[in-house]
Every structure is written in structure tokens, then in C-alpha cells.
Design a protein around this motif. Structure first.
Motif, PDB file in Angstrom:
ATOM      1  N   HIS A   1       0.835  -1.202   0.000  1.00 17.81           N
ATOM      2  CA  HIS A   1       0.000   0.000   0.000  1.00 17.81           C
ATOM      3  C   HIS A   1       0.869   1.251   0.000  1.00 17.81           C
ATOM      4  O   HIS A   1       0.557   2.232  -0.689  1.00 17.81           O
ATOM      5  CB  HIS A   1      -0.912  -0.017   1.233  1.00 17.81           C
ATOM      6  N   LEU A   2       1.936   1.211   0.749  1.00 16.63           N
ATOM      7  CA  LEU A   2       2.855   2.351   0.800  1.00 16.63           C
ATOM      8  C   LEU A   2       3.515   2.571  -0.554  1.00 16.63           C
ATOM      9  O   LEU A   2       3.682   3.712  -1.011  1.00 16.63           O
ATOM     10  CB  LEU A   2       3.901   2.102   1.882  1.00 16.63           C
ATOM     11  N   ALA A   3       3.866   1.481  -1.222  1.00 14.03           N
ATOM     12  CA  ALA A   3       4.546   1.578  -2.516  1.00 14.03           C
ATOM     13  C   ALA A   3       3.674   2.254  -3.570  1.00 14.03           C
ATOM     14  O   ALA A   3       4.183   3.003  -4.421  1.00 14.03           O
ATOM     15  CB  ALA A   3       4.972   0.193  -2.993  1.00 14.03           C
ATOM     16  N   VAL A   4       2.367   1.994  -3.548  1.00 10.42           N
ATOM     17  CA  VAL A   4       1.476   2.573  -4.564  1.00 10.42           C
ATOM     18  C   VAL A   4       0.931   3.928  -4.144  1.00 10.42           C
ATOM     19  O   VAL A   4       0.224   4.578  -4.923  1.00 10.42           O
ATOM     20  CB  VAL A   4       0.310   1.614  -4.896  1.00 10.42           C
ATOM     21  N   SER A   5       1.252   4.370  -2.931  1.00 13.93           N
ATOM     22  CA  SER A   5       0.729   5.653  -2.438  1.00 13.93           C
ATOM     23  C   SER A   5       1.403   6.845  -3.097  1.00 13.93           C
ATOM     24  O   SER A   5       0.854   7.955  -3.076  1.00 13.93           O
ATOM     25  CB  SER A   5       0.941   5.751  -0.925  1.00 13.93           C
ATOM     26  N   GLY A   6       2.579   6.621  -3.656  1.00 10.92           N
ATOM     27  CA  GLY A   6       3.335   7.732  -4.232  1.00 10.92           C
ATOM     28  C   GLY A   6       4.196   8.460  -3.224  1.00 10.92           C
ATOM     29  O   GLY A   6       4.946   9.362  -3.591  1.00 10.92           O
ATOM     30  N   LEU A   7       4.130   8.062  -1.952  1.00 13.22           N
ATOM     31  CA  LEU A   7       4.932   8.698  -0.918  1.00 13.22           C
ATOM     32  C   LEU A   7       6.368   8.180  -0.966  1.00 13.22           C
ATOM     33  O   LEU A   7       6.599   6.988  -1.171  1.00 13.22           O
ATOM     34  CB  LEU A   7       4.350   8.401   0.466  1.00 13.22           C
ATOM     35  N   SER A   8       7.333   9.077  -0.792  1.00  5.75           N
ATOM     36  CA  SER A   8       8.702   8.612  -0.616  1.00  5.75           C
ATOM     37  C   SER A   8       8.772   7.909   0.732  1.00  5.75           C
ATOM     38  O   SER A   8       8.135   8.334   1.701  1.00  5.75           O
ATOM     39  CB  SER A   8       9.685   9.781  -0.667  1.00  5.75           C
ATOM     40  N   HIS A   9       9.535   6.820   0.798  1.00  7.61           N
ATOM     41  CA  HIS A   9       9.506   6.054   2.033  1.00  7.61           C
ATOM     42  C   HIS A   9      10.785   5.260   2.244  1.00  7.61           C
ATOM     43  O   HIS A   9      11.562   5.009   1.317  1.00  7.61           O
ATOM     44  CB  HIS A   9       8.303   5.103   2.060  1.00  7.61           C
ATOM     45  N   THR A  10      10.971   4.866   3.486  1.00  4.94           N
ATOM     46  CA  THR A  10      12.101   4.067   3.938  1.00  4.94           C
ATOM     47  C   THR A  10      11.549   2.924   4.766  1.00  4.94           C
ATOM     48  O   THR A  10      10.576   3.099   5.511  1.00  4.94           O
ATOM     49  CB  THR A  10      13.056   4.920   4.806  1.00  4.94           C
ATOM     50  N   LEU A  11      12.170   1.740   4.650  1.00 11.13           N
ATOM     51  CA  LEU A  11      11.711   0.580   5.402  1.00 11.13           C
ATOM     52  C   LEU A  11      12.777   0.153   6.406  1.00 11.13           C
ATOM     53  O   LEU A  11      13.947  -0.021   6.051  1.00 11.13           O
ATOM     54  CB  LEU A  11      11.410  -0.583   4.452  1.00 11.13           C
ATOM     55  N   LEU A  12      12.350  -0.001   7.648  1.00  3.89           N
ATOM     56  CA  LEU A  12      13.205  -0.515   8.708  1.00  3.89           C
ATOM     57  C   LEU A  12      12.753  -1.935   9.004  1.00  3.89           C
ATOM     58  O   LEU A  12      11.601  -2.156   9.385  1.00  3.89           O
ATOM     59  CB  LEU A  12      13.093   0.343   9.973  1.00  3.89           C
ATOM     60  N   ARG A  13      13.672  -2.896   8.864  1.00  2.00           N
ATOM     61  CA  ARG A  13      13.287  -4.305   9.010  1.00  2.00           C
ATOM     62  C   ARG A  13      14.165  -4.998  10.059  1.00  2.00           C
ATOM     63  O   ARG A  13      15.120  -5.701   9.720  1.00  2.00           O
ATOM     64  CB  ARG A  13      13.404  -5.019   7.662  1.00  2.00           C
ATOM     65  N   PRO A  14      13.833  -4.832  11.338  1.00  2.14           N
ATOM     66  CA  PRO A  14      14.570  -5.534  12.388  1.00  2.14           C
ATOM     67  C   PRO A  14      14.114  -6.985  12.511  1.00  2.14           C
ATOM     68  O   PRO A  14      13.034  -7.359  12.052  1.00  2.14           O
ATOM     69  CB  PRO A  14      14.209  -4.753  13.648  1.00  2.14           C
ATOM     70  N   VAL A  15      14.972  -7.792  13.149  1.00  7.32           N
ATOM     71  CA  VAL A  15      14.609  -9.151  13.527  1.00  7.32           C
ATOM     72  C   VAL A  15      13.774  -9.079  14.806  1.00  7.32           C
ATOM     73  O   VAL A  15      13.469  -7.996  15.305  1.00  7.32           O
ATOM     74  CB  VAL A  15      15.886  -9.999  13.716  1.00  7.32           C
TER      75      VAL A  15
END
Length: 288
Positions: free
Chosen positions: A125-139
Motif C-alpha cells: 500500500h505504501l509503494a502505490v501511495s506515491g509517498l517517498s519512504h524508507t523501510l526498517l526491518r529488524p529481527v
């Protein structure tokens, strides 16, 4: 810059707020309960509180007004997908801030980890929103080990369905500190950051570590996923949370939580906190 931190009294978000304020940043927090937020941040000044339902358009419009960067997380719960999508939609309608989303290293649509599947839907959903974004993926967070504390205190053991799977546990305090650094540094935006602790433990190894720390023998008792599920439901745990706990085991056993990365160390400029440090600090939780 102005930063918006969602679910700001949560385990990770509250630390993010503190690190941002320590750096002198302007911080607005989105919370459900104003009094809880006032209490949680009573020792801090310069925090603007916006309170209300996370799917209320008027509340979200107020929260995003003039925001440059937002930290998106509401924590694991049955409504996470719907509510984080609502927040993303509100950001897209407002001043289109950069969104830094807290996700999981086990994110995929077919993940053995229940939150991993939820995060995959939200990330789409974030990808198609058009918003610039960063993903944080912790264990998985070291705090999750505390779910065994009551059983360890009572029986010197706990049961689970992951006898051989390894988990590269990460301390929430390190995640909060690193997230604040990413939020503040535009050169780190637009990327996916995979974070882990410095070591990966099996649950029997964690039990041996606890034995050393507590000075008594602690055992990890392997059971099947079905037996684990039945025990949790029999103890009165709600179905969604039961599936969450079972999926933490099945994801570990499937190897989805074992990757050890150096990216957190590189970002923090120091070694991340270890599982042994966390268990030592919280030893009393396993003896009450």
C-alpha cells in the motif's frame, strides 16, 4: 524539520521520541490517549500531542499538517493493516511527508511470521501511495523473551515449537536509537534497512544462558505447533495473539529470523546490545 511519531507511547516509538528530542528536533506525536502521552513524556518539553482514533480523517489531517518526516508503526495487533493503511492515505492527502515504516526482516506475503504477512500488505500500500519512504526491518525483539518469564519463574522451563531455529534478537532500545538516526538523515532515506543483534541463539541456547545468569537450571521444552496453539488457547489467549506467538516459533524454526547483519553496528557506531546483556538486566523478571 518537523517529525511525526505514530503510536508514540509504544515500546519503540517512545524511544524514537526521546532520541529526536535529545537531538533538538521538533516532534509531534499521534496517540490514542492524551493523558497517557502526557505522563509518558512528562520530563520532556517541546512535544506536540495530537490524540484520537488512528482512522479518524480529521485527527490524521491535524497530525500531518506541516510534517516533513513521519515514523509509522502502531505495533502488532489485529487492526494493524487497516490502521497503517489509513495513516498512509492521510499522509498522501496532506503534505506528503517522507514515511519511515517499521517493518520486519521476515516480511513477505508467504511469511511464516504473522506480522511479516501484515507488513507485506502495508508495504504494498505504501509503494502505490506515491509517498517517498524508507523501510526498517529488524529481527525479533529481545523483549519477546520476556513472554517466557512467568513460566520460567514458576517451573524453571518454558515450552515452544522452535527447538532448532535461531533468532538474531535485537534490543528495542537499539532499534529506537537507529530509527531516530534514519529519520533525521535524508541520505538514509529511500532504502531498506535490515537490522539484527550481534548473535543468533536457539531457544535451548537461550535457556542455557538463562541458567548461567539465574544460577539454576532452565529448560526449553519442545512441543509441536499444534500443542503450542492448544496450550495458549486453553490459557485464555485470544485467537489472533495465539497465532502471533505460534508464528514467532514457526518463523524461527523456518530460519526466517536468523540472519545476522552488521548494518545496525555501522549505523550506531558501536556494538548492538546482546541477548546476555538484556537477560542480565531483566533477570528479576524470571524469578518473580
Amino acid at each position: 524539520m518537523t517529525f511525526l511519531v505514530t503510536a508514540a507511547t509504544g515500546r519503540t516509538s517512545s524511544g524514537v521520541v526521546r532520541h529526536l528530542r535529545a537531538a533538538g528536533e521538533d516532534v509531534r506525536v499521534l496517540v490514542r490517549n492524551r493523558e497517557k502521552a502526557q505522563s509518558a513524556f512528562s520530563d520532556l518539553d517541546g512535544i506536540e500531542i495530537v490524540d484520537g482514533a488512528f482512522d479518524d480523517g480529521a485527527v490524521l489531517a491535524k497530525a500531518f499538517n506541516g510534517v516533513d518526516v513521519t515514523f509509522l508503526t502502531i505495533g502488532g495487533n489485529p487492526d494493524q493493516v487497516r490502521l497503517e493503511k489509513a495513516i498512509i492515505d492521510a499522509a498522501a492527502k496532506a503534505d506528503r511527508p517522507h514515511v519511515v515504516k517499521l517493518s520486519s526482516i521476515a516480511t513477505s506475503h508467504d511469511s511464516a511470521l504473522l506480522p511479516g504477512r501484515q507488513h507485506a500488505e502495508i508495504e504494498d500500500h505504501l509503494a502505490v501511495s506515491g509517498l517517498s519512504h524508507t523501510l526498517l526491518r529488524p529481527v525479533s525483539f529481545t523483549d519477546n523473551l520476556l513472554y517466557a518469564a512467568e513460566s520460567v519463574a514458576a517451573h524453571n522451563s518454558w515450552a515452544g515449537a522452535a527447538p532448532t531455529g535461531r533468532v538474531a534478537y535485537i534490543d528495542i532500545r537499539d532499534v529506537s536509537e537507529a530509527a531516530a538516526l534514519v529519520l533525521r538523515d535524508p541520505t538514509l532515506h529511500g532504502k531498506t534497512h535490515d537490522w539484527s543483534g550481534p548473535d543468533a541463539y536457539t531457544f535451548p541456547e537461550a535457556a542455557a544462558l538463562l541458567s548461567k545468569i539465574l544460577g539454576r537450571e532452565i529448560r526449553y521444552v519442545p512441543v509441536s505447533a499444534d500443542e503450542r496453539r492448544s496450550a495458549l488457547l486453553g490459557a485464555g489467549l485470544a485467537k489472533w495473539y495465539t497465532e502471533l506467538f505460534v508464528s514467532l516459533d514457526t518463523a524461527a524454526e523456518a530460519g526466517a529470523l536468523q540472519a545476522v547483519t552488521t548494518t545496525l553496528k555501522e549505523l550506531l557506531g558501536r556494538e548492538p546490545r546482546t541477548v546476555e546483556e538484556f537477560l542480565t538486566e531483566n533477570a528479576t523478571q524470571f524469578t518473580k
